[in-house]
Design an enzyme around this catalytic site. Sequence first.
Site, PDB file in Angstrom:
ATOM      1  N   ARG A   1       0.824  -1.217   0.000  1.00 57.54           N
ATOM      2  CA  ARG A   1       0.000   0.000   0.000  1.00 57.54           C
ATOM      3  C   ARG A   1       0.858   1.268   0.000  1.00 57.54           C
ATOM      4  O   ARG A   1       0.541   2.262   0.643  1.00 57.54           O
ATOM      5  CB  ARG A   1      -0.954   0.016   1.204  1.00 57.54           C
ATOM      6  CG  ARG A   1      -1.937  -1.131   1.227  1.00 57.54           C
ATOM      7  CD  ARG A   1      -2.875  -1.118   0.021  1.00 57.54           C
ATOM      8  NE  ARG A   1      -3.730  -2.300   0.064  1.00 57.54           N
ATOM      9  CZ  ARG A   1      -3.432  -3.472  -0.502  1.00 57.54           C
ATOM     10  NH1 ARG A   1      -2.297  -3.600  -1.173  1.00 57.54           N
ATOM     11  NH2 ARG A   1      -4.251  -4.495  -0.430  1.00 57.54           N
TER      12      ARG A   1
ATOM     13  N   SER B   1     -11.489  -0.674   2.841  1.00 57.25           N
ATOM     14  CA  SER B   1     -10.652  -0.911   4.023  1.00 57.25           C
ATOM     15  C   SER B   1     -10.066   0.405   4.521  1.00 57.25           C
ATOM     16  O   SER B   1      -9.391   1.107   3.764  1.00 57.25           O
ATOM     17  CB  SER B   1      -9.522  -1.882   3.691  1.00 57.25           C
ATOM     18  OG  SER B   1     -10.034  -3.124   3.290  1.00 57.25           O
TER      19      SER B   1
ATOM     20  N   GLU C   1      -5.148   3.374   5.693  1.00 57.36           N
ATOM     21  CA  GLU C   1      -4.930   3.262   4.250  1.00 57.36           C
ATOM     22  C   GLU C   1      -5.563   4.465   3.550  1.00 57.36           C
ATOM     23  O   GLU C   1      -5.083   4.911   2.515  1.00 57.36           O
ATOM     24  CB  GLU C   1      -5.564   1.951   3.759  1.00 57.36           C
ATOM     25  CG  GLU C   1      -5.297   1.613   2.322  1.00 57.36           C
ATOM     26  CD  GLU C   1      -5.853   0.256   1.953  1.00 57.36           C
ATOM     27  OE1 GLU C   1      -6.349   0.123   0.822  1.00 57.36           O
ATOM     28  OE2 GLU C   1      -5.800  -0.669   2.780  1.00 57.36           O
TER      29      GLU C   1
END
Length: 344
Positions: A161, A230, A327
């Site tokens: 990520r 998420s 995130e």
Amino acid sequence: MKHYVHLKSLNTFSIDVFAKHVVTAHNECALLRFWKKAYNKRTPVLILGGGSNILFLENYIGTILLNRIKGIFITENKMAWRLHVGAGEKWHELVTYTINKNIPGLENLAYIPGYVGAAPIQNIGAYGVELSQICEYVDVIDLYNEKKIRFFRAECNFQYRDSIFKNCLKKYAIVSVGLKLNKKWKPVLSYHELTHLNKDSITPRQVFNFINIIRQKKLPDPILVGNAGSFFKNPIVDTNIARYLFQIYPNMPYYSQKNGKIKLSAGWLIERCQLKGYMFGEAAIHPKQSLVLINRRKIATGTEIAALALFIYNQVADKFNIYLQPEVRLIGNYGEINPKKLFT
């Protein structure tokens, strides 16, 4: 707010905030022109795709620049297909397009919201596949010297990520992405929800359909319920920390990493804190997927969502001594806010 533009439809959390200006660029020249106009006026600029990975905490005083540079160009040889894709194409529509063209390789990344230009920033991934495995290059414009630069995969510093672009969002605008999909297709079924599938008979379309069904079952539709997928990254820890946790929680799910470290499930950690379905004002943890924070009736503020995220962060830290990292990008009056200012 007088003369300001509503942003509720431009972010999947459906946060009801405003920006001073919103402009749309359909080509590289327009993107650079709009950016320079705002820069010369000394007002901040936020380049936005689908708004599927951001949380507006307050109104934005500058210009929202929507990147809508389109185009899918395909070449092939005996070994692989190569795709050159405009940053303004929708990611899931690209995946669907390739499956319909009998070009496999993107099926595990089906049903991920957002636009192609955002994919390298986060190094998007799902079900055992990351963009870094198929990305050949990323084309950007250096906004300050107006030069177009091609970053090949090794130069992108792709990590979980993360990428070089995540830290250079004010300098570069991604305009296109190059993907390489090998013709010798092998299904990636390592993810626990896919291991029961027969690798010898499964087709790319079947994997694509199966992942669509899984994601639709456990992820809320942002058209109905505000969310950004998420919210937290899955934490990656040293093996000694993982071993200690496995002694206490032998059923804790984990994923071994190539560097020897262990990736844990953030959703599982949140669930073990008894937080599934927890509500904080109009913000809540999704009852089917603890990693997803939701704007229940689309009237929550960004600060409500952030306060819920901070509560989760503290609960997991207290129980497991693990510090989750968001995130989702946090956006304030002038642009992106370093998450360390909130999550410490």
